[in-house]
Design a protein around this motif. Sequence first.
Motif, short mmCIF file in Angstrom:
data_model
loop_
_atom_site.label_atom_id
_atom_site.label_comp_id
_atom_site.label_asym_id
_atom_site.label_seq_id
_atom_site.Cartn_x
_atom_site.Cartn_y
_atom_site.Cartn_z
N PRO A 1 0.83 -1.20 0.00
CA PRO A 1 0.00 0.00 0.00
C PRO A 1 0.87 1.26 0.00
CG PRO A 1 -0.09 -1.07 2.14
CD PRO A 1 0.72 -1.95 1.24
N ILE A 2 0.61 2.14 -0.94
CA ILE A 2 1.35 3.40 -1.06
C ILE A 2 0.45 4.52 -0.58
CG2 ILE A 2 2.53 4.98 -2.64
CD1 ILE A 2 3.90 2.26 -2.45
N ALA A 3 0.88 5.22 0.46
CA ALA A 3 0.10 6.33 0.99
C ALA A 3 0.26 7.56 0.10
CB ALA A 3 0.52 6.66 2.40
N GLU B 1 5.16 14.34 6.81
CA GLU B 1 3.99 13.46 6.79
C GLU B 1 4.22 12.23 7.67
OE1 GLU B 1 1.08 11.03 3.76
OE2 GLU B 1 2.22 12.72 3.00
N LEU B 2 5.40 11.66 7.60
CA LEU B 2 5.72 10.50 8.45
C LEU B 2 5.66 10.87 9.93
CD1 LEU B 2 8.70 8.87 6.55
CD2 LEU B 2 6.45 7.89 6.94
N GLU B 3 6.13 12.04 10.28
CA GLU B 3 6.13 12.48 11.68
C GLU B 3 4.72 12.63 12.23
OE1 GLU B 3 8.51 16.01 11.52
OE2 GLU B 3 10.36 14.89 11.96
N ARG B 4 3.77 12.99 11.37
CA ARG B 4 2.37 13.12 11.82
C ARG B 4 1.81 11.77 12.21
NH1 ARG B 4 1.94 17.18 7.57
NH2 ARG B 4 1.22 15.57 6.15
N GLY B 5 2.33 10.70 11.59
CA GLY B 5 1.96 9.35 12.00
C GLY B 5 0.58 8.89 11.58
N HIS B 6 -0.02 9.49 10.60
CA HIS B 6 -1.36 9.10 10.18
C HIS B 6 -1.39 8.45 8.80
CE1 HIS B 6 -2.19 12.20 13.27
NE2 HIS B 6 -3.05 11.30 13.65
N GLY C 1 0.00 3.25 4.73
CA GLY C 1 0.78 2.77 3.61
C GLY C 1 2.17 3.37 3.65
N LYS C 2 2.92 3.11 2.62
CA LYS C 2 4.31 3.56 2.55
C LYS C 2 4.40 4.93 1.89
CE LYS C 2 5.81 -0.25 4.23
NZ LYS C 2 6.31 -0.30 5.56
N ILE C 3 5.41 5.68 2.30
CA ILE C 3 5.76 6.94 1.66
C ILE C 3 6.88 6.63 0.68
CG2 ILE C 3 6.68 9.26 1.99
CD1 ILE C 3 3.91 8.92 3.18
#
Length: 45
Positions: free
Chosen positions: A15-17, A31-36, A39-41
Motif C-alpha cells: 500500500p502506497i500512501a 507526513e511521516l512524523e504526523r503518524g497518520h 501505507g508507505k511513503i
Amino acid sequence: MKAVRFHEYGELEVPIARSYPLESVQDAFRELERGHTHGKIVLRP
C-alpha cells in the motif's frame, strides 16, 4: 528478482500512501512524523 518486479507482476501488494519527488523529502518526513499514514511513503527521482 527485485521487489518492484514482484509488484509489477501483481505478486506483491504494497500500500502506497503517497509519492514525493526526491526534492520534497522534507515534506515526506513531515507526513511521516504526523503518524497518520496508511501505507508507505515513496521518494522518487
